[in-house]
Design a protein around this motif. Structure first.
Motif, PDB file in Angstrom:
ATOM      1  N   TYR A  32       6.584  -7.652 -53.858  1.00  0.00           N
ATOM      2  CA  TYR A  32       5.832  -8.307 -52.849  1.00  0.00           C
ATOM      3  C   TYR A  32       4.253  -7.613 -52.757  1.00  0.00           C
ATOM      4  N   MET A  33       4.339  -6.300 -52.779  1.00  0.00           N
ATOM      5  CA  MET A  33       2.815  -5.839 -52.769  1.00  0.00           C
ATOM      6  C   MET A  33       1.999  -6.121 -53.912  1.00  0.00           C
ATOM      7  N   LYS A  34       2.502  -6.415 -55.172  1.00  0.00           N
ATOM      8  CA  LYS A  34       1.809  -6.966 -56.256  1.00  0.00           C
ATOM      9  C   LYS A  34       1.140  -8.172 -55.837  1.00  0.00           C
ATOM     10  N   LEU A  35       1.939  -9.223 -55.514  1.00  0.00           N
ATOM     11  CA  LEU A  35       1.418 -10.493 -55.157  1.00  0.00           C
ATOM     12  C   LEU A  35       0.327 -10.388 -53.898  1.00  0.00           C
ATOM     13  N   TYR A  36       0.550  -9.486 -52.935  1.00  0.00           N
ATOM     14  CA  TYR A  36      -0.387  -9.504 -51.846  1.00  0.00           C
ATOM     15  C   TYR A  36      -1.657  -8.881 -52.296  1.00  0.00           C
ATOM     16  N   GLY A  37      -1.488  -7.771 -53.050  1.00  0.00           N
ATOM     17  CA  GLY A  37      -2.471  -7.034 -53.690  1.00  0.00           C
ATOM     18  C   GLY A  37      -3.590  -7.978 -54.729  1.00  0.00           C
ATOM     19  N   ALA A  38      -2.959  -8.764 -55.466  1.00  0.00           N
ATOM     20  CA  ALA A  38      -3.663  -9.759 -56.359  1.00  0.00           C
ATOM     21  C   ALA A  38      -4.391 -10.889 -55.282  1.00  0.00           C
ATOM     22  N   LEU A  88       9.657  11.606 -55.243  1.00  0.00           N
ATOM     23  CA  LEU A  88       8.125  11.383 -55.272  1.00  0.00           C
ATOM     24  C   LEU A  88       7.408  11.411 -56.406  1.00  0.00           C
ATOM     25  N   LYS A  89       7.753  12.501 -57.282  1.00  0.00           N
ATOM     26  CA  LYS A  89       7.116  12.957 -58.397  1.00  0.00           C
ATOM     27  C   LYS A  89       6.680  11.737 -59.274  1.00  0.00           C
ATOM     28  N   PRO A  90       7.335  10.826 -59.543  1.00  0.00           N
ATOM     29  CA  PRO A  90       6.774   9.749 -60.575  1.00  0.00           C
ATOM     30  C   PRO A  90       5.621   8.950 -59.745  1.00  0.00           C
ATOM     31  N   VAL A  91       5.975   8.688 -58.521  1.00  0.00           N
ATOM     32  CA  VAL A  91       4.841   7.977 -57.744  1.00  0.00           C
ATOM     33  C   VAL A  91       3.624   8.806 -57.500  1.00  0.00           C
ATOM     34  N   PHE A 147      -3.717   1.133 -42.926  1.00  0.00           N
ATOM     35  CA  PHE A 147      -2.492   1.891 -43.793  1.00  0.00           C
ATOM     36  C   PHE A 147      -2.811   3.425 -43.573  1.00  0.00           C
ATOM     37  N   LEU A 148      -3.969   3.532 -44.053  1.00  0.00           N
ATOM     38  CA  LEU A 148      -4.175   5.165 -44.045  1.00  0.00           C
ATOM     39  C   LEU A 148      -4.107   5.561 -42.729  1.00  0.00           C
ATOM     40  N   ASN A 149      -4.480   4.817 -41.423  1.00  0.00           N
ATOM     41  CA  ASN A 149      -4.592   5.255 -40.244  1.00  0.00           C
ATOM     42  C   ASN A 149      -3.312   5.371 -39.366  1.00  0.00           C
ATOM     43  N   THR A 150      -2.394   4.675 -40.041  1.00  0.00           N
ATOM     44  CA  THR A 150      -1.101   4.770 -39.294  1.00  0.00           C
ATOM     45  C   THR A 150       0.209   4.906 -39.995  1.00  0.00           C
ATOM     46  N   ALA A 151       0.150   4.644 -41.241  1.00  0.00           N
ATOM     47  CA  ALA A 151       1.460   4.837 -42.104  1.00  0.00           C
ATOM     48  C   ALA A 151       1.667   6.212 -42.449  1.00  0.00           C
ATOM     49  N   PRO A 152       2.799   6.906 -42.213  1.00  0.00           N
ATOM     50  CA  PRO A 152       3.218   8.138 -42.575  1.00  0.00           C
ATOM     51  C   PRO A 152       3.295   8.267 -44.250  1.00  0.00           C
ATOM     52  N   ALA A 176       4.130   1.399 -51.655  1.00  0.00           N
ATOM     53  CA  ALA A 176       3.204   0.319 -51.143  1.00  0.00           C
ATOM     54  C   ALA A 176       1.621   0.722 -51.659  1.00  0.00           C
ATOM     55  N   LEU A 177       1.296   1.889 -51.453  1.00  0.00           N
ATOM     56  CA  LEU A 177      -0.207   2.087 -51.489  1.00  0.00           C
ATOM     57  C   LEU A 177      -0.543   1.938 -53.050  1.00  0.00           C
ATOM     58  N   ASN A 178       0.502   2.596 -53.796  1.00  0.00           N
ATOM     59  CA  ASN A 178       0.160   2.626 -55.363  1.00  0.00           C
ATOM     60  C   ASN A 178       0.215   1.267 -55.783  1.00  0.00           C
ATOM     61  N   THR A 179       1.056   0.574 -55.463  1.00  0.00           N
ATOM     62  CA  THR A 179       1.038  -0.918 -56.134  1.00  0.00           C
ATOM     63  C   THR A 179      -0.234  -1.754 -55.531  1.00  0.00           C
ATOM     64  N   PHE A 180      -0.687  -1.543 -54.168  1.00  0.00           N
ATOM     65  CA  PHE A 180      -1.812  -2.358 -53.911  1.00  0.00           C
ATOM     66  C   PHE A 180      -3.150  -1.770 -54.661  1.00  0.00           C
ATOM     67  N   LEU A 181      -3.234  -0.266 -54.835  1.00  0.00           N
ATOM     68  CA  LEU A 181      -4.290   0.273 -55.408  1.00  0.00           C
ATOM     69  C   LEU A 181      -4.358  -0.342 -56.916  1.00  0.00           C
ATOM     70  N   GLN A 182      -3.158  -0.454 -57.485  1.00  0.00           N
ATOM     71  CA  GLN A 182      -3.172  -1.030 -59.093  1.00  0.00           C
ATOM     72  C   GLN A 182      -3.610  -2.403 -59.022  1.00  0.00           C
TER      73      GLN A 182
END
Length: 619
Positions: free
Chosen positions: A491-497, A578-581, A522-527, A535-541
């Motif tokens: 879902y985040m891939k399509l949203y980021g695209a 979490l290490k791979p992410v 996201f950076l102000n609210t999400a832990p 989600a963040l990694n996919t959006f940035l990619q």
């Protein structure tokens, strides 16, 4: 003999492939055997049996014929003669006629003259013997002439017989041809009569069937006319109901449009105020996040490392999200809910089945690929379906947004190609963008963005919390975390695209400004945890390349915040999963992958505006 005369036969030298060339130096037995072999060859090679048969044995040693003896001829003389000749004994000489060569047509006396000259040189006894030998040759020559003449006569008779037989055969063939011609004419006449009878019968049957068919057509026409009138009455009633429902829908859409215009005006005013406030705040706070361009929904200054920040916390401190983001989500979900209610009423009051249009849209969405022609073709076909008067637009739009979002999970999904199709379709139907985002928010809470904090006292069980954040339940069991993270990533891939999709000449209703606002919220609210990291990694990619091109240094400062705050918080959790992410995010930041265009974004370096937007020559 000192010389020889060649004799030739008075008949053809070759008859029916058999050569006639007797050799006078043959003996009689050899000559007879040769003649017999010629007769046998003639009988075998002839096309018809011979008209004669030999009744008498071929024996020419009669009359004046002299029986030949292979022994030598011996001449003896008396004692008196021996004394007179002063010779005691004269040795006999052997005479053979084998060396004499005869000729058939030599009648001159040259041979005799030659022989007379030779006889003068020999004794009287030898002359007498030579005379006997000469007579013997004459008899043989005569016998050969008789046999050759008979042979010629037989050949002539055979030729005449053959010609007669050929004539009879030709006459018979002509008679057979005439008979066959007559039989063919008779047969053709019978076939023509049978065909005429058959065609007459077929014509009668056809006329009978035509009469029956005409009666049936008249009956069906009357029935169809009655049915058409009844259907016309029902369609008129449905049309009136549909017009009424469409009018209500249009009224709602106009009201929503008015609300949207007012909201945009409010956002514009708030944006100006926020820009002024952010400019002043940037002077006071060193090293903070620069003011956000194109977003007025919230304060966007991030705190420095190690400092606390006030984040909106709703629903008993369980829900973490920006207030404006929650308001936008609520508005979009309300529009989607109203659309579903309208579609239910349209389907209930209409007898038509609109599922074929929905299936067609789903098929087109599944066929989207990352090529120029595919994207432009699929977008054009979807727009035609949305404009089709046979299907209410609310039903087709709802089908489109649902199919696009659900297709994210497919392994053959092309996020960038799908995002271009979404931009092209929503440019013609702007209200479809809010409905699409509402579907996104329902499928993945991190597209809002928002996060639900787990508290044991607030949830009945861990499964209840999983359901609240979007886990699916299949056959009474909750899906695994890996499956949930895969869906979240899709879902985040399509949203980021979508937020970075750019089509020349067409405005993206949820473009880079919305992507920048999502990143700040996201950076102000999400832990920092497993879900938010994915989600963040996919959006940035997917969207980092477009954000960097537009915001340049401001985006670099955002990345510094991610590296200093978010990534540090992830490492502090010390969770093995979490290490791979963490490694992917750190590689993205260190290798500056945001300056590299992601694969599939350019659609083979083709500008879609040249396909979807007409050029001046097309007008």
């Amino acid at each position: 003999m000192a010389g020889a005369v060649k004799l030739e036969l008075r008949c053809p030298k070759k008859v029916d492939g058999i050569a006639v060339d007797p050799e006078p130096d043959w003996n009689f037995s050899t000559l007879l055997s040769e003649i017999n072999s010629l007769e046998e060859k003639l009988s075998v090679s002839s096309k018809f049996p011979l008209a004669f048969a030999k009744t008498k044995s071929r024996d020419i040693y009669h009359g004046k014929s002299i029986e030949r003896n292979s022994r030598a001829f011996i001449m003896r003389v008396s004692v008196d003669e021996m004394e007179e000749s002063s010779q005691s004994l004269t040795v006999a000489k052997r005479f053979h006629c084998d060396d004499i060569y005869l000729s058939d047509d030599s009648e001159d006396e040259s041979l005799f003259e030659l022989q007379s000259d030779l006889m003068n040189e020999v004794v009287a006894e030898e002359g007498a013997l030579y005379e006997v030998n000469y007579e013997h040759h004459i008899d043989i020559k005569e016998e050969i002439r008789i046999q050759v003449s008979a042979f010629e006569t037989d050949i002539i008779k055979e030729i005449e017989t053959s010609n007669s037989a050929f004539a009879r055969v030709e006459k018979y063939k002509e008679a057979r041809r005439e008979m066959d011609r007559k039989l063919d004419l008779q047969y053709q006449r019978k076939v023509a009569e049978a065909l005429d009878n058959h065609l007459t019968a077929v014509q009668r049957d056809h006329e009978l069937k035509s009469q029956i068919e005409e009666r049936r057509i008249r009956s069906d026409a009357a029935y169809e006319e009655a049915k058409r009138r009844e259907k016309a009455l029902q369609e008129e009633k449905l049309r009136q109901e549909k017009v009424k429902a469409e009018a209500e829908m249009q009224a709602k859409l106009r009201a929503e449009e008015a609300k949207r215009v007012a909201l945009e005006a409010e956002k514009k005013a708030a944006k100006e105020a926020a820009e002024r406030e952010a400019a002043e705040a940037s002077k006071r706070i060193a090293g903070g996040v620069p003011p956000l361009e194109g977003d007025s929904s919230e304060a966007v200054n991030a705190p420095p490392k190690g400092s606390g920040s006030k984040k909106p916390q709703l629903a008993g401190n369980l829900l973490r999200s920006a207030e404006n983001a929650l308001k936008l989500e609520e508005q979009r979900q309300q529009k989607l809910k109203e659309l579903d209610e309208v579609n239910k009423s349209l389907k209930s009051c209409s007898n038509e089945d609109f599922s074929s249009f929905e299936r067609h849209i789903g098929r087109l969405v599944r066929q989207i690929r990352g090529t120029r022609d595919n994207v432009s073709g699929k977008a054009s076909e979807i727009i035609k379906i949305l404009n089709n008067p046979r299907c209410p637009q609310s039903i087709s739009v709802a089908a489109f947004v649902k199919k696009v979002v659900s297709h994210c999970e497919a392994p053959d999904n092309a996020p960038f190609a799908s995002s271009y199709v979404i931009v092209l379709v929503t440019s013609q139907f702007p209200h479809a963008m809010d409905l699409l985002l509402a579907e996104f928010h329902g499928a993945c809470i991190y597209t809002v963005p928002k996060h639900i904090v787990y508290k044991k006292s607030e949830f009945e069980s861990k499964e209840a919390y999983y359901k609240a954040i979007g886990y699916r339940e299949n056959d009474g069991q909750i899906e695994s975390t890996n499956d949930y993270l895969k869906r979240l990533e899709s879902y985040m891939k399509l949203y980021g695209a979508l937020v970075q999709a750019e089509v020349n000449g067409i405005r993206n209703l949820h473009g880079l400004e919305a992507g920048w606002a999502w990143l700040a919220r996201f950076l102000n609210t999400a832990p920092a945890n497993m879900y938010t990291a994915v989600a963040l990694n996919t959006f940035l990619q997917m969207a980092g390349f477009g954000l960097f091109r537009k915001y340049k240094s401001q985006f670099n400062k955002i990345l510094e915040i991610i590296s200093g705050n978010f990534l540090s918080a992830l490492k502090a959790r010390e969770e093995p999963g979490l290490k791979p992410v963490i490694a992917e995010i750190q590689a993205y930041l260190e290798d500056k992958k945001f300056i590299i265009e992601p694969e599939g974004r350019s659609l083979q370096n083709y500008l879609l505006s040249s396909v979807m937007v007409p050029s001046e020559s097309d007008y």
